[in-house]
Design an enzyme around this catalytic site. Structure first.
Site, PDB file in Angstrom:
ATOM      1  N   SER A   1       7.984  42.936  62.026  1.00  0.00           N
ATOM      2  CA  SER A   1       9.366  42.845  61.546  1.00  0.00           C
ATOM      3  C   SER A   1       9.541  42.262  60.146  1.00  0.00           C
ATOM      4  O   SER A   1      10.669  42.252  59.636  1.00  0.00           O
ATOM      5  CB  SER A   1      10.210  42.036  62.534  1.00  0.00           C
ATOM      6  OG  SER A   1      10.560  42.825  63.640  1.00  0.00           O
TER       7      SER A   1
ATOM      8  N   SER B   1      16.586  39.682  63.881  1.00  0.00           N
ATOM      9  CA  SER B   1      15.505  40.665  63.773  1.00  0.00           C
ATOM     10  C   SER B   1      15.799  41.902  64.610  1.00  0.00           C
ATOM     11  O   SER B   1      14.923  42.476  65.258  1.00  0.00           O
ATOM     12  CB  SER B   1      14.159  40.057  64.192  1.00  0.00           C
ATOM     13  OG  SER B   1      13.087  40.848  63.746  1.00  0.00           O
TER      14      SER B   1
ATOM     15  N   LYS C   1      11.450  44.217  57.588  1.00  0.00           N
ATOM     16  CA  LYS C   1      12.897  44.170  57.372  1.00  0.00           C
ATOM     17  C   LYS C   1      13.282  43.518  56.047  1.00  0.00           C
ATOM     18  O   LYS C   1      14.432  43.634  55.610  1.00  0.00           O
ATOM     19  CB  LYS C   1      13.560  43.475  58.560  1.00  0.00           C
ATOM     20  CG  LYS C   1      13.483  44.333  59.820  1.00  0.00           C
ATOM     21  CD  LYS C   1      13.727  43.571  61.093  1.00  0.00           C
ATOM     22  CE  LYS C   1      13.557  44.505  62.302  1.00  0.00           C
ATOM     23  NZ  LYS C   1      13.357  43.786  63.554  1.00  0.00           N
TER      24      LYS C   1
END
Length: 363
Positions: free
Chosen positions: A57, A111, A60
């Site tokens: 993640s 997230s 991102k």
């Protein structure tokens, strides 16, 4: 040459930096790790920093940067079934209406894999079109060991990055105040949703600015953090690290204890002069366009060298770039800043009228 251009000079890992780290016996549990100073890009610690790995993640970070630069934060988006995703979630439901900015909080704090898809659809219409923008950004930032296949970081073929590339991306991202504001937010209420930042370092480490956590079973724990103390911002990246919180705090402590920012050149500082051919002023002084700061350790020395032509042709206007000041660390060039004319020198009318074209050209 501005700060971004100056940073691009520093693509390699400085041997002196690595030696200093080893001397202090710094180590991590990570498969890959890097610590850099944001403004200069100087690498203070590196461990398999260019190795291409799954990043989960922390992807991102790129999603947020692309959305901020290409989207309208106030734009409203209606969530659809195409935004639903497995894994971590902002708990969006089809029919929900949120602004792009609200989705970005769900992306970076919770997230949300669903928020990532919603951001992509809001900005580019199709996820594939948004991913193309992500890879264009990676290419522009010289992230040569990175490629993106989706906006949320779920494991996929062709989706990877290196620790060094993610540090470079984060250094760029932190120049944007919207990005800084979002990733440094500990918690926020959006409608009926209460979002808490997953990054525990915001609470554990003095001066922490964020940035992003990540995890998949294949990627392991991934983490990007940034902290600021006494005018110096450090960025730390670890990939596949089972002890990432402690490793980040140790690396950041090392960086702040071992280095300090030194102003090598101040904006407006006069560093040279240049002859002006056919000008009303025969010489013009040259000054630094902007501040240039660089992190140094005890015992290291910065020197400045002005690189300018012998002469330039009139007219010359204030602010015109004439040369550059090169900053050297113990003799090695590490950064540079533009030198600009500090005052004008107009064309001398008598010289222009009394001199032939070829004489003026080759004088």
């Amino acid at each position: 040459m501005g700060k971004k251009a100056a940073r691009q000079i520093l693509c390699g890992i400085l041997a002196a930096s690595v030696f200093t780290c080893n001397a202090f016996a710094i180590s991590t549990s990570a498969a890959s790790a890097v610590l850099i100073e944001q403004e200069s890009g100087r690498v203070l610690y590196a461990q398999n920093a260019d190795e291409e790995r799954l990043i989960a993640s922390i992807t991102k970070i790129m999603t947020a940067v692309v959305a901020i630069e290409h989207g309208d934060l106030r734009a409203e988006y209606t969530v659809t079934w195409d935004d639903m995703a497995e894994g971590s979630s902002m708990y969006l439901a089809p029919g929900d209406v949120l602004t792009l900015e609200e989705l970005l909080y769900g992306l970076m704090l919770s997230s949300g894999n669903d928020a990532a898809l919603a951001v992509a659809h809001c900005v580019a219409g199709e996820a594939d079109a948004f991913v193309a923008l992500m890879n264009e950004m990676a290419q522009r930032l010289a992230m040569s060991h990175s490629h993106f296949a989706n906006p949320n970081g779920l494991d996929a073929e062709g989706h990877y990055a290196s620790a060094a590339d993610m540090a470079r991306l984060t250094a760029y991202a932190l120049e944007n105040q919207v990005f800084r504001r979002i990733v440094s937010t500990a918690s926020i209420t959006i409608g009926e949703r209460y979002l808490t930042n997953h990054n525990k370092l915001l609470r554990l480490y003095d001066g922490c600015l964020g940035v992003k956590t990540g995890y998949t079973q294949a990627a392991g724990r991934t983490l990007v953090s940034a902290a600021q103390r006494e005018g110096m911002t450090l960025i730390c990246v670890t990939l596949h690290d089972g002890d990432d919180w402690n490793d980040h705090m140790a690396l950041l402590d090392f960086g702040f204890a071992s280095y300090h920012m030194e102003t090598a050149v101040s904006a407006g500082q006069v560093l040279a002069s240049v002859l002006v051919r056919g000008g009303t002023s025969k010489t013009v002084t040259l000054a630094a366009k902007e501040d240039l700061r660089y992190p140094v350790a005890d015992g290291e020395r910065l020197t400045v060298e002005a690189c300018v032509p012998v002469s330039v042709a009139a007219p010359l206007v204030p602010g015109e770039v004439v040369g550059e000041a090169v900053v050297r660390l113990d003799g090695e060039a590490v950064a540079s800043v533009d030198l600009i004319a500090a005052e004008p020198s107009a064309m001398d009318g008598e010289w222009a009228e009394g001199t032939g074209f070829w004489e003026r050209l080759f004088s």
